[in-house]
Scaffold this active site. Structure first.
Site, PDB file in Angstrom:
ATOM      1  N   ASN A  52      82.809  30.072 -13.637  1.00 20.12           N
ATOM      2  CA  ASN A  52      83.536  29.851 -12.385  1.00 20.12           C
ATOM      3  C   ASN A  52      84.657  28.861 -12.687  1.00 20.12           C
ATOM      4  O   ASN A  52      84.405  27.673 -12.861  1.00 20.12           O
ATOM      5  CB  ASN A  52      82.562  29.281 -11.337  1.00 20.12           C
ATOM      6  N   TRP A  53      85.868  29.374 -12.776  1.00 16.26           N
ATOM      7  CA  TRP A  53      86.991  28.512 -13.173  1.00 16.26           C
ATOM      8  C   TRP A  53      87.483  27.611 -12.052  1.00 16.26           C
ATOM      9  O   TRP A  53      88.317  26.731 -12.280  1.00 16.26           O
ATOM     10  CB  TRP A  53      88.138  29.383 -13.692  1.00 16.26           C
ATOM     11  N   LYS A  54      87.006  27.880 -10.822  1.00 16.64           N
ATOM     12  CA  LYS A  54      87.455  27.081  -9.667  1.00 16.64           C
ATOM     13  C   LYS A  54      88.994  27.053  -9.624  1.00 16.64           C
ATOM     14  O   LYS A  54      89.626  28.035  -9.969  1.00 16.64           O
ATOM     15  CB  LYS A  54      86.834  25.682  -9.711  1.00 16.64           C
TER      16      LYS A  54
ATOM     17  N   HIS B   6      79.728  29.435  -2.353  1.00 19.31           N
ATOM     18  CA  HIS B   6      79.676  28.287  -3.270  1.00 19.31           C
ATOM     19  C   HIS B   6      79.658  26.995  -2.448  1.00 19.31           C
ATOM     20  O   HIS B   6      80.315  26.913  -1.400  1.00 19.31           O
ATOM     21  CB  HIS B   6      80.884  28.316  -4.220  1.00 19.31           C
TER      22      HIS B   6
ATOM     23  N   GLU C 164      81.136  24.310  -2.746  1.00 16.66           N
ATOM     24  CA  GLU C 164      82.454  23.722  -2.478  1.00 16.66           C
ATOM     25  C   GLU C 164      83.132  24.413  -1.298  1.00 16.66           C
ATOM     26  O   GLU C 164      83.860  23.773  -0.532  1.00 16.66           O
ATOM     27  CB  GLU C 164      83.313  23.779  -3.755  1.00 16.66           C
TER      28      GLU C 164
ATOM     29  N   GLU D  90      72.286  26.346  -7.110  1.00 13.61           N
ATOM     30  CA  GLU D  90      73.118  25.258  -7.616  1.00 13.61           C
ATOM     31  C   GLU D  90      72.884  24.004  -6.786  1.00 13.61           C
ATOM     32  O   GLU D  90      73.478  23.847  -5.707  1.00 13.61           O
ATOM     33  CB  GLU D  90      74.605  25.641  -7.513  1.00 13.61           C
TER      34      GLU D  90
ATOM     35  N   GLY E  91      79.197  19.415 -11.547  1.00  7.51           N
ATOM     36  CA  GLY E  91      80.287  18.588 -12.053  1.00  7.51           C
ATOM     37  C   GLY E  91      79.914  17.136 -12.292  1.00  7.51           C
ATOM     38  O   GLY E  91      80.789  16.292 -12.461  1.00  7.51           O
TER      39      GLY E  91
ATOM     40  N   SER F 239      76.237  21.648 -14.047  1.00  4.48           N
ATOM     41  CA  SER F 239      76.281  20.924 -15.317  1.00  4.48           C
ATOM     42  C   SER F 239      75.597  21.645 -16.476  1.00  4.48           C
ATOM     43  O   SER F 239      74.994  21.004 -17.341  1.00  4.48           O
ATOM     44  CB  SER F 239      75.721  19.506 -15.147  1.00  4.48           C
TER      45      SER F 239
ATOM     46  N   GLY G 102      80.667  25.990 -14.345  1.00  5.38           N
ATOM     47  CA  GLY G 102      81.992  25.545 -13.940  1.00  5.38           C
ATOM     48  C   GLY G 102      82.764  24.992 -15.123  1.00  5.38           C
ATOM     49  O   GLY G 102      83.322  25.726 -15.942  1.00  5.38           O
TER      50      GLY G 102
HETATM   51  P1  PGA Z   1      79.705  22.723 -13.213  1.00 11.14           P
HETATM   52  O1  PGA Z   1      79.931  23.668 -11.916  1.00 11.14           O
HETATM   53  O2  PGA Z   1      79.168  23.621 -14.300  1.00 11.14           O
HETATM   54  O3  PGA Z   1      81.062  22.176 -13.517  1.00 11.14           O
HETATM   55  O4  PGA Z   1      78.713  21.689 -12.824  1.00 11.14           O
HETATM   56  C1  PGA Z   1      79.027  24.675 -11.598  1.00 11.14           C
HETATM   57  C2  PGA Z   1      79.479  25.414 -10.362  1.00 11.14           C
HETATM   58  O5  PGA Z   1      79.963  24.777  -9.411  1.00 11.14           O
HETATM   59  O6  PGA Z   1      79.361  26.654 -10.304  1.00 11.14           O
END
Ligand code: PGA
Length: 248
Positions: free
Chosen positions: A10-12, A94, A96, A164, A170, A210, A231
């Site tokens: 997931n490149w966000k 997600h 976010e 998640e 993150g 993470s 991510g």
């Molecule tokens: P992260 O993000 O691997 O940077 O913790 C995971 C995600 O939000 O899908």
């Protein structure tokens, strides 16, 4: 039942055309991988990524979609548009988006329905915040999110669930493997109760938060973990290809 593992990146909100080379490198470095490999770049890159990945083992997905197929929704993207651009998957719900855009479960459910209408596989995300976990409410929250966000007509072929924990995203922090195992078993049980054992046994449940080259193997070895939603560590092909290998 063997469920093929998935390593999903997931490149966000990261990536420009300069990163096409990174995708090329990933395709090279993960050739012959046992796991399914998915990259979800920002919407601006989907068509070019899909073009570059065409004919390879790497699938391209979106990070969100609108529930409707078209309409007066400035800035939004329909699942049909993602499919038209070459995506085969889409992430919905997600944390976010749940937090930044106040997305409720009913909207996420509608987005999953939209994904299926467009022929996309829906990756539905669930996960508790740190305060919810500290209050002993992690399972309750995840159960409510599953009930609210996963449509009634879910099938294993078109659904992936991603667990998640918000506090692990993150942050470099991860739950213990025992905690991951317990939550994944709980999620599969919830699916079993609602959809029956064959569907629950066949549905992939990913862990996200993470995941790194250094912990991927340990996490992916946990019972009921069918791969990862990654991510930060998916942005560099050298890191993500190690995670793909760990899922093999
Ligand atoms: P992260 O993000 O691997 O940077 O913790 C995971 C995600 O939000 O899908």
């Amino acid at each position: 039942m063997t469920r093929r593992k998935i390593a999903a990146g997931n490149w966000k909100m990261h990536g420009t055309s300069a990163d096409l080379a990174e995708l090329g490198k990933l395709i090279e470095e993960t050739k012959g991988a046992a796991a399914e490999v998915l990259v979800c770049p920002p919407a601006t890159l989907i068509a070019r990524f899909a073009e570059q990945a065409r004919g390879s083992h790497v699938a391209i997905g979106g990070q969100d979609c609108h529930p409707e197929a078209k309409g007066a929704h400035t800035g939004d993207i329909a699942a049909e548009m993602l499919a038209d651009a070459g995506a085969t998957h889409v992430i919905v719900g997600h944390s976010e988006r749940r937090a930044d855009h106040h997305e409720p479960d009913a909207l996420i459910r509608a987005k999953a329905e939209a994904a299926w209408r467009a022929g996309l596989l829906a990756i539905v995300c669930v996960g508790e915040t740190e305060a919810e976990r500290d209050a002993g409410r992690a399972r309750e929250i995840v159960a409510l999110q599953l009930q609210g966000s996963v449509p009634d007509r879910a099938e294993a072929e078109s659904l992936v669930v991603a667990y998640e924990p918000v506090w692990a995203i993150g942050t470099g922090r991860t739950p213990t493997t025992d905690d991951i195992a317990a939550m994944h078993a709980f999620i599969r049980d919830e699916l079993k109760t609602r959809f029956g054992p064959p569907m629950a046994e066949a549905t992939r449940v990913l862990y996200g938060g993470s995941v790194k080259p250094g912990n991927a193997e340990e996490i992916f070895a946990v019972t009921d973990v069918d791969g990862g939603l990654v991510g930060g560590a998916s942005l560099k092909a050298t890191d993500f290809s190690q995670i793909v290998a760990a899922a093999g």
